[in-house]
Design an enzyme around this catalytic site. Structure first.
Site, short mmCIF file in Angstrom:
data_model
loop_
_atom_site.label_atom_id
_atom_site.label_comp_id
_atom_site.label_asym_id
_atom_site.label_seq_id
_atom_site.Cartn_x
_atom_site.Cartn_y
_atom_site.Cartn_z
N SER A 127 -3.93 2.54 2.17
CA SER A 127 -3.92 1.14 1.81
C SER A 127 -4.88 0.89 0.64
O SER A 127 -4.68 1.45 -0.43
CB SER A 127 -4.27 0.29 3.05
OG SER A 127 -3.96 -1.06 2.83
N HIS A 156 2.58 -0.39 8.61
CA HIS A 156 1.37 -0.06 7.86
C HIS A 156 0.30 0.47 8.80
O HIS A 156 -0.04 -0.17 9.80
CB HIS A 156 0.88 -1.34 7.18
CG HIS A 156 -0.13 -1.14 6.10
ND1 HIS A 156 0.13 -0.44 4.94
CD2 HIS A 156 -1.41 -1.58 5.99
CE1 HIS A 156 -0.94 -0.47 4.18
NE2 HIS A 156 -1.90 -1.15 4.78
N GLU A 175 6.31 -1.16 6.33
CA GLU A 175 4.93 -1.58 6.11
C GLU A 175 4.54 -2.92 6.75
O GLU A 175 3.73 -2.99 7.65
CB GLU A 175 4.65 -1.65 4.60
CG GLU A 175 4.81 -0.31 3.88
CD GLU A 175 3.63 0.62 4.06
OE1 GLU A 175 2.66 0.22 4.74
OE2 GLU A 175 3.67 1.75 3.53
#
Length: 518
Positions: A218, A436, A341
């Site tokens: 990330s 995610h 995600e």
């Protein structure tokens, strides 16, 4: 983690970042096993904790605590010490609170000022070992996250002959807000200082300073991309891994200046180190919350503005310019993303779902042309309008920018390996999602660590963790994930699909490519 708004839709992005529904002090120094657990660094000796896979040294300073006159200054070398420091507990963290009440990755906040530290996990503190090194930069939207997460434990990498180093760095205002009387990109300077410490000290821990790979997820993946395009970091690492990376950063300078101006409008304080230096951590956090809060005066700069930016000195160019002109670096890069995600991120406001009628507007808020609605229906058949909006959100924030990086690098024949993580969780709150952060415990091979079952479910396949972790170890050791995963090229576009049965597919994003490269 990042909170990002597109119209009425909110995205949470970061190292422990999906919200869907003591440093070098005290503690015992070992388990009684034989062997060396003390290493002498350039600043002084440190003692770690012996474990089954090696020795863990936690909270080693790579710079002085950023307090007083150093709060918004470039990192300064640590003050040397003579007595052995007992590095058996994690050091203080820059994060004082999580960005969301619920995060996918456990992100402990530890009070204290000595936040510029590294944690070194080594199979053997033998200076002759010359082992490959993985330096991990945590995510958290550049405003949160913690290097002390149990998911970032280096035991599995140690087992497989890799030294792991995790890095603490300044976040939010302290790390990234443009201040007229302070150096820009202070957190980037922290990363470079940590990498310099690794270069100068890692041999004493059994690592080879010539075999350093940087990696992050990330915001941490965005850090990798920024460092790959920062001349001052050249030579401090030889390869990079961007896992669901925020590669739309570095921002341009105008974005940083706009955010700095918004800070003054919202807080009434000048954006200067002199005005902020003596405030408490809580006061700074409150100011940051005011800056990042939604409101009628919100600007696009507030979405992920506290992030690396092209200041013209440390970082020459923003990401958008790099993707147009081509980044001038041949460092091997492994890059990829999860299938979903942010598809399941909560809607804000009245929780209104996107309909066939409002889908073009929702796509427009994400930066896509309204006419792209037909292309999204073709690329993702069978999804409802609301599901398409969620997928578009994932594409806009992570998937599309990462794909563009792979395409740009392949066009310049720069060594690149692209992947998509598609295995879906069977945990009740995340059923059927490949979201995610889900791939992090697979890469670190920590499926039995605290918090993993809550997001992955009871039956996360160890075989998949074995495969992903093996590819990472190969990449850190050799600069290549292995013979079963070809480089990404424009003629074949071969991509590793991390599913229950991992496989390489040729051009798996053919349907998305007209949208992503438009």
């Amino acid at each position: 983690m990042r909170a990002q708004r597109f119209g009425r839709r909110a995205v949470l992005l970061g190292a422990g970042a999906l919200a869907l529904t003591a440093a070098c002090a005290g503690g015992k120094s070992g388990s009684g096993e034989s062997g060396t657990d003390t290493v002498t660094t350039a600043s002084g000796p440190v003692r770690g904790t012996r474990r089954a896979t090696g020795v863990a040294f936690l909270g080693i300073p790579f710079a002085q605590p950023p307090v007083g006159q150093l709060r918004f200054a470039a990192p300064q070398p640590p003050t040397p010490w003579a007595e052995t420091r007992d590095c058996t507990r994690y050091g203080p963290t820059a994060q004082i609170k999580q960005l969301a009440e619920v995060t996918a990755i456990p992100e402990p906040s530890i009070p204290g000022d000595d936040i510029l530290t590294v944690n070194v996990f080594t199979p053997t503190p033998d200076k002759n070992a010359k082992l490959p090194v993985l330096v991990w930069i945590h995510g958290g939207g550049f405003v949160a996250g913690s290097p002390a997460s149990p998911w970032y434990d280096g035991a599995a990498f140690n087992r497989d002959g890799v030294v792991l180093v995790s890095v603490g760095y300044r976040l939010g205002l302290a790390g990234f807000l443009h201040l007229d009387d302070a150096p820009d990109n202070r957190a980037v300077l922290d990363w470079i200082a940590a990498l310099t410490w690794v270069r100068d000290n890692i041999a004493a821990f059994g690592g080879d300073p010539a075999k350093v790979t940087i990696a992050g997820q990330s915001a941490g993946g965005g850090a990798v991309w920024a460092l790959m395009n920062t001349p001052a970091a050249k030579g401090l690492f030889r390869a990079g891994i961007s896992e669901s990376g925020a590669v739309t950063q570095p921002n341009d300078k105008a974005t940083a200046l706009a955010l700095s101006a918004q800070f003054t409008r919202r807080t009434g304080l000048p954006a200067t180190a002199a005005a902020l230096r003596d405030l408490s951590k809580i006061q700074l956090q409150d100011l940051e919350d005011k800056l990042r809060a939604p409101g009628p005066d919100s600007t696009p700069a507030a979405l992920l503005g506290l992030a690396p930016f092209a200041d013209g000195t440390l970082i020459p160019s923003p990401s958008a310019e790099l993707l147009k002109s081509g980044a001038d670096q041949d460092v091997p890069l492994m890059i990829g993303f999860t299938a979903h995600e942010f598809n399941g991120a909560s809607l804000t406001g009245a929780q209104t779902e996107v309909t066939d009628t409002t889908l073009p507007m929702a796509l427009g808020a994400l930066g896509f042309a309204p006419a792209a609605a037909a292309d999204f229906r073709t690329a993702y058949p069978g999804l409802t309008a609301n599901q398409l909006a969620g997928q578009a959100q994932s594409d806009a924030v992570i998937r599309m920018p990462s794909f563009r990086v792979a395409e740009m690098r392949a066009g310049r024949d720069q060594p690149t390996w692209l992947y998509e993580f598609t295995w879906t969780s069977n945990a009740p709150k995340f059923q059927g999602m490949s979201f995610h952060c889900l791939d992090v415990p697979f890469a670190f091979d920590v499926l039995r660590k605290d918090g993993v079952t809550a997001v992955a479910g009871d039956n996360a396949p160890q075989s998949l963790a074995d495969a992903i972790h093996r590819a990472w170890v190969n990449f850190v050791r050799d600069g290549d994930p292995g013979t079963g995963w070809p480089r990404y090229t424009l003629d074949r576009r071969e991509t590793m699909i991390w599913s229950a049965a991992p496989q390489v597919q040729s051009d798996p994003f053919a349907a998305q490519r007209p949208i992503w490269l438009r």
